[in-house]
Write a protein that holds these residues in place. Structure first.
Motif, PDB file in Angstrom:
ATOM      1  N   MET A 257     -63.169  21.233 -33.993  1.00 44.33           N
ATOM      2  CA  MET A 257     -63.491  21.872 -35.269  1.00 44.33           C
ATOM      3  C   MET A 257     -64.563  22.932 -35.037  1.00 44.33           C
ATOM      4  SD  MET A 257     -61.397  20.508 -37.456  1.00 44.33           S
ATOM      5  CE  MET A 257     -60.242  20.635 -36.086  1.00 44.33           C
ATOM      6  N   LEU A 258     -64.179  24.022 -34.393  1.00 48.12           N
ATOM      7  CA  LEU A 258     -65.095  25.082 -33.963  1.00 48.12           C
ATOM      8  C   LEU A 258     -65.497  25.972 -35.136  1.00 48.12           C
ATOM      9  CD1 LEU A 258     -63.366  26.155 -30.658  1.00 48.12           C
ATOM     10  CD2 LEU A 258     -65.668  25.271 -30.864  1.00 48.12           C
ATOM     11  N   ASP A 259     -66.548  25.561 -35.835  1.00 45.38           N
ATOM     12  CA  ASP A 259     -66.971  26.351 -36.981  1.00 45.38           C
ATOM     13  C   ASP A 259     -68.439  26.065 -37.250  1.00 45.38           C
ATOM     14  OD1 ASP A 259     -65.592  27.885 -39.509  1.00 45.38           O
ATOM     15  OD2 ASP A 259     -67.341  26.707 -40.104  1.00 45.38           O
ATOM     16  N   ASN A 260     -69.195  27.097 -37.519  1.00 44.61           N
ATOM     17  CA  ASN A 260     -70.629  26.925 -37.727  1.00 44.61           C
ATOM     18  C   ASN A 260     -70.949  26.100 -38.967  1.00 44.61           C
ATOM     19  OD1 ASN A 260     -71.425  28.337 -35.437  1.00 44.61           O
ATOM     20  ND2 ASN A 260     -71.364  30.308 -36.501  1.00 44.61           N
ATOM     21  N   GLN A 261     -70.004  25.990 -39.886  1.00 46.85           N
ATOM     22  CA  GLN A 261     -70.257  25.218 -41.094  1.00 46.85           C
ATOM     23  C   GLN A 261     -69.987  23.722 -40.901  1.00 46.85           C
ATOM     24  OE1 GLN A 261     -68.553  26.863 -44.708  1.00 46.85           O
ATOM     25  NE2 GLN A 261     -68.464  28.889 -43.762  1.00 46.85           N
ATOM     26  N   ALA A 289     -55.445  32.888 -28.255  1.00 46.52           N
ATOM     27  CA  ALA A 289     -54.704  33.249 -29.466  1.00 46.52           C
ATOM     28  C   ALA A 289     -53.860  32.063 -29.942  1.00 46.52           C
ATOM     29  CB  ALA A 289     -53.825  34.462 -29.190  1.00 46.52           C
ATOM     30  N   ALA A 290     -53.175  31.406 -29.024  1.00 43.99           N
ATOM     31  CA  ALA A 290     -52.366  30.241 -29.382  1.00 43.99           C
ATOM     32  C   ALA A 290     -53.245  29.107 -29.904  1.00 43.99           C
ATOM     33  CB  ALA A 290     -51.566  29.779 -28.166  1.00 43.99           C
ATOM     34  N   TRP A 291     -54.372  28.896 -29.237  1.00 44.94           N
ATOM     35  CA  TRP A 291     -55.320  27.852 -29.643  1.00 44.94           C
ATOM     36  C   TRP A 291     -55.829  28.116 -31.068  1.00 44.94           C
ATOM     37  CZ3 TRP A 291     -57.012  23.492 -27.082  1.00 44.94           C
ATOM     38  CH2 TRP A 291     -58.153  22.865 -27.580  1.00 44.94           C
ATOM     39  N   ASN A 292     -56.247  29.340 -31.339  1.00 42.26           N
ATOM     40  CA  ASN A 292     -56.805  29.668 -32.654  1.00 42.26           C
ATOM     41  C   ASN A 292     -55.758  29.588 -33.756  1.00 42.26           C
ATOM     42  OD1 ASN A 292     -59.291  30.085 -31.461  1.00 42.26           O
ATOM     43  ND2 ASN A 292     -58.992  32.289 -31.217  1.00 42.26           N
ATOM     44  N   ARG A 293     -54.529  30.018 -33.442  1.00 42.30           N
ATOM     45  CA  ARG A 293     -53.451  29.927 -34.448  1.00 42.30           C
ATOM     46  C   ARG A 293     -53.234  28.478 -34.865  1.00 42.30           C
ATOM     47  NH1 ARG A 293     -50.788  33.771 -31.219  1.00 42.30           N
ATOM     48  NH2 ARG A 293     -49.590  32.115 -30.191  1.00 42.30           N
ATOM     49  N   TYR A 295     -55.528  25.702 -34.399  1.00 48.39           N
ATOM     50  CA  TYR A 295     -56.678  24.941 -34.891  1.00 48.39           C
ATOM     51  C   TYR A 295     -57.378  25.566 -36.096  1.00 48.39           C
ATOM     52  CZ  TYR A 295     -56.501  21.425 -31.256  1.00 48.39           C
ATOM     53  OH  TYR A 295     -56.118  20.387 -30.456  1.00 48.39           O
ATOM     54  N   GLN A 296     -57.301  26.878 -36.285  1.00 55.16           N
ATOM     55  CA  GLN A 296     -58.038  27.479 -37.390  1.00 55.16           C
ATOM     56  C   GLN A 296     -57.581  26.978 -38.754  1.00 55.16           C
ATOM     57  OE1 GLN A 296     -60.777  29.204 -36.614  1.00 55.16           O
ATOM     58  NE2 GLN A 296     -61.265  29.027 -38.798  1.00 55.16           N
ATOM     59  N   PRO A 297     -56.274  26.861 -39.002  1.00 60.12           N
ATOM     60  CA  PRO A 297     -55.866  26.299 -40.301  1.00 60.12           C
ATOM     61  C   PRO A 297     -56.346  24.853 -40.490  1.00 60.12           C
ATOM     62  CG  PRO A 297     -54.035  27.443 -39.261  1.00 60.12           C
ATOM     63  CD  PRO A 297     -55.111  27.351 -38.221  1.00 60.12           C
ATOM     64  N   GLU A 300     -59.972  24.990 -41.522  1.00 68.38           N
ATOM     65  CA  GLU A 300     -60.125  25.393 -42.926  1.00 68.38           C
ATOM     66  C   GLU A 300     -59.776  24.246 -43.869  1.00 68.38           C
ATOM     67  OE1 GLU A 300     -61.556  28.155 -43.823  1.00 68.38           O
ATOM     68  OE2 GLU A 300     -61.737  28.709 -41.705  1.00 68.38           O
ATOM     69  N   GLN A 301     -58.696  23.532 -43.579  1.00 69.58           N
ATOM     70  CA  GLN A 301     -58.320  22.386 -44.409  1.00 69.58           C
ATOM     71  C   GLN A 301     -59.391  21.309 -44.376  1.00 69.58           C
ATOM     72  OE1 GLN A 301     -54.535  21.149 -42.846  1.00 69.58           O
ATOM     73  NE2 GLN A 301     -53.524  23.089 -43.394  1.00 69.58           N
ATOM     74  N   PHE A 302     -59.953  21.092 -43.186  1.00 73.31           N
ATOM     75  CA  PHE A 302     -60.981  20.073 -43.040  1.00 73.31           C
ATOM     76  C   PHE A 302     -62.229  20.412 -43.852  1.00 73.31           C
ATOM     77  CE2 PHE A 302     -64.797  18.593 -40.751  1.00 73.31           C
ATOM     78  CZ  PHE A 302     -64.613  17.225 -40.911  1.00 73.31           C
TER      79      PHE A 302
END
Length: 527
Positions: A257-261, A289-293, A295-297, A300-302
Motif C-alpha cells: 500500500m505505497l501511499d503517504n496517506q 507500470a504493470a505494478w502500478n496499474r 496496485y494503485q486501484p 485507492e479502494q483501501f
C-alpha cells in the motif's frame, strides 16, 4: 469443572534407527548412474500445494512430481528457519551439531565441515548450487555455483559468482530456473552423474509476484482459518509472538500500500529514500507500470474503506493470501519447465527429483504468517519425489521423516557410504517400497533465534505420531502438550492436566532419549 484425560502410552520399546549403507548403484556396467535434482523453496506452506490440500490453489507441476513418484505425508524440519534448515540439508545433522543455529547478523555456515556435496564430489559426482544460499559464507565443494546475496530480490536480482557480482534482468524464479536449465544443457560434463541444487527465493516475504501474474486470485475470497482469532489461552509463548497478520503484517512492506496517506508503524524501517519496497526501486519502467496499474486501484479502494479492527485484519488476510499464491503459481510453472527439460534431455529415468521447502508457513492459522514455532504448520514441510527407474514405490509414504534425512538419502542413492556422524537416515528403503518395522517413532526439534524478529521464544520438543511435547526456555519456562489426533490445530495445552501424568512422563523420557542420541547438551533443562 476439570476434564480428566487418559491416554494410551505409545512410546514403549522404541528402537534407535541406524543409517542404511545399502547403496543404489547397479552392478550392470551398462546401467546409467543416478542423478539428483533437489528443488527447494523458501517458506512454502504445504497447505498451498494441491497434491496436499486443494483449498487454495492448483499446482499441476508439483502434483506431477507426486503423481509420478511419492508424497511424504509426515515430513518435518528440525529447526523452522531458513539458514539453519539449509545447513541441516547440507550436513545431515541437527543445528547444534553443524553450528548454524539461527539467522542472527554475522552468522556464517562453516563450509569446511563435512557436507553432502563434498562427499558426492569426492565420489565422482558433479555438484552445482543455483539460487538462494542464505548461509553467509561462500559455497564450498560445488563445481559450479551462482547464488543470491542474502535473501535476494524478486525483480532484476543480483547474483554472486566466483568471478564477482552480476545482475540479471527479469523475475527471480524464472531466472533461477533458466540458469539451472542452462547448466544442464551447457555447463555439466555429460559423462558424469550430477547433483543439482535449485534453490528459489520464492515464496519468501514480501510475496512479490511476476507482473504477468498480478491479476490472479483477485476474484477469490478465502475463508479465514477456524483459529484465525486465536486468543492463545494456555500458551504463553504463542501470546508473546510478533507475527500476527492483524498487528504485525505491514501495509507498506507486506501489502504494497505505497501511499503517504497510509499509516504504517513500519514506515521508518522500510522506507529507503525513494525505494519504499526495496525491490520496487529495482524494477524497470515496464515492470513498474504493470505494478502500478495493479496496485494503485487497490490502494485507492483501501483508503476509501477506512477499515479498522477485525475488518482490517480480515482484509489483510485476503491481500496476503492473494499475493502469496501468485508467487506459488510462478514457482509451479517453473517446476514444470525444469521437469520438461529433464524429460527432453532423457534424464528423468535416471534422476531423483526432490521438491521440498526449508520449512512450512502459516497461512493465517493462529492469526499468523511466518514460521519458527514447533506447531504443525511450520514444523511440517512438503516433500515429494519423482523416482528414477528401478524404484517402483508410488503414492503416500506415512513414516516420520525429517530434513536431516536428505543428505544420507542422496549419498545412499549414489552408492556412497553414509558417515556415522550424520544424524539422519536414508529414505531409500521407503522409496523401494519397504516398510521397516524399526522406523523412528519420534522426532526432535530445537529453535534458537531469540531475541530476534517475530519474538518467538527458544524452545525444543518431541513429536510422535500422535503427541507433541514442547518446552519453551530462556526468558520463560513453559511446557505445552498436545494430542494431535484430538486437537490437530493445537489449541488446547494439556500439560499439567489430571490424567496426563503418565503420558507426560513418557514423553519427557523420550525427549531426553532423543537429546542423548543427538548429543544436544540442552537436556539438563528437561525437568
Amino acid at each position: 469443572m476439570v476434564t480428566t484425560y487418559s491416554y494410551l502410552l505409545p512410546l514403549a520399546g522404541l528402537v534407535t534407527l541406524q543409517s542404511c549403507h545399502s547403496g543404489a548403484r547397479k552392478s550392470n556396467k551398462d546401467a546409467k548412474p543416478l542423478n539428483i535434482v533437489y528443488i527447494m523453496t523458501d517458506d512454502h506452506a504445504q497447505q498451498t500445494m494441491s497434491c496436499y490440500d486443494k483449498r487454495y490453489i492448483h499446482t499441476p507441476n508439483l502434483d506431477r512430481i507426486a503423481a509420478e513418484g511419492v508424497r511424504f505425508t509426515n515430513s518435518f524440519v528440525c529447526n523452522s528457519l531458513s539458514g539453519p534448515s539449509r545447513a541441516v540439508l547440507l550436513t545431515g545433522k541437527h543445528s547444534h551439531k553443524n553450528g548454524y543455529t539461527d539467522n542472527t547478523e554475522g552468522a556464517l555456515f562453516n563450509g569446511e565441515q563435512q557436507t553432502v556435496q563434498q562427499l558426492l564430489q569426492a565420489g565422482g559426482y558433479q555438484t552445482a548450487m543455483i539460487g538462494k544460499w542464505h548461509l553467509g559464507s561462500t559455497p564450498t565443494h560445488f563445481d559450479y555455483w551462482t547464488i543470491l546475496p542474502g535473501q535476494g530480490e524478486y525483480y532484476n536480482p543480483d547474483f554472486i559468482t566466483p568471478e564477482g557480482k552480476i545482475r540479471r534482468e527479469g523475475y527471480v524464479t524464472d531466472i533461477i530456473t533458466d540458469m539451472g536449465i542452462d547448466w544442464l544443457r551447457t555447463k555439466r560434463d555429460k559423462t558424469k552423474p550430477f547433483c543439482l541444487f535449485v534453490h528459489h527465493k520464492a515464496i519468501h516475504r514480501n510475496w512479490m509476484a511476476d507482473t504477468s501474474d498480478l491479476a490472479l486470485f483477485e476474484d477469490k475470497t478465502f475463508d479465514l482459518p477456524a483459529n484465525f482469532w486465536d486468543d492463545y489461552e494456555g500458551r504463553i509463548a504463542a501470546g508473546k509472538q510478533e507475527m500476527s497478520i492483524d498487528k504485525d503484517m505491514t501495509l507498506i512492506y507486506d501489502l504494497k500500500m505505497l501511499d503517504n496517506q497510509v499509516e504504517d508503524h513500519y514506515r521508518t524501517l522500510y522506507v529507503r529514500k525513494n525505494d519504499t519496497l526495496g525491490t520496487y526501486g529495482r524494477m524497470n519502467t515496464a515492470q513498474k507500470a504493470a505494478w502500478n496499474r495493479h496496485y494503485q486501484p487497490i490502494i485507492e479502494q483501501f483508503k476509501k474503506a477506512k477499515l479498522k479492527g477485525k475488518e482490517l485484519a480480515a482484509w489483510k488476510y485476503q491481500r496476503y493470501m492473494r499475493d502469496y499464491l501468485k508467487v506459488v503459481k510462478s514457482l509451479d510453472d517453473n517446476v514444470g519447465k525444469l521437469l520438461d527439460e529433464l524429460e527432453k534431455e532423457g534424464l528423468l529415468e535416471n534422476t531423483l527429483v526432490v521438491y521440498a521447502s526449508d520449512q512450512g508457513f502459516y497461512m493465517g492459522e493462529h492469526g499468523w504468517f511466518d514460521k519458527r514455532f514447533m506447531y504443525e504448520e511450520s514444523m511440517r514441510t512438503p516433500l515429494i519425489m519423482r523416482l528414477p527407474k528401478g524404484f517402483n514405490r508410488r503414492g503416500d509414504i506415512p513414516q516420520l521423516v525429517q530434513n536431516i534425512d536428505y543428505a544420507p538419502t542422496f549419498l545412499d542413492l549414489a552408492g556412497l557410504p553414509i558417515p556415522d556422524d550424520m544424524q539422519g537416515v536414508s529414505l531409500l528403503p521407503l522409496l523401494r517400497g519397504e516398510n521397516p518395522a524399526d522406523w523412528r517413532k519420534s522426532l526432535y526439534y530445537h529453535y534458537y533465534e531469540y531475541p530476534a524478529e517475530h519474538a518467538v521464544r527458544r524452545h525444543y520438543g518431541v513429536r510422535t505420531e500422535r503427541y507433541k511435547l514442547i518446552h519453551f526456555y530462556q526468558d520463560i519456562d513453559s511446557w505445552e502438550l498436545f494430542d494431535l489426533q484430538e486437537d490437530p490445530m493445537e489449541m488446547h495445552n494439556l500439560y499439567g492436566r489430571p490424567g496426563t501424568e503418565d503420558l507426560t512422563r513418557e514423553l519427557k523420557t523420550e525427549l531426553e532419549r532423543l537429546q542423548l542420541q543427538y548429543d544436544d547438551p540442552i537436556r539438563s533443562l528437561n525437568n
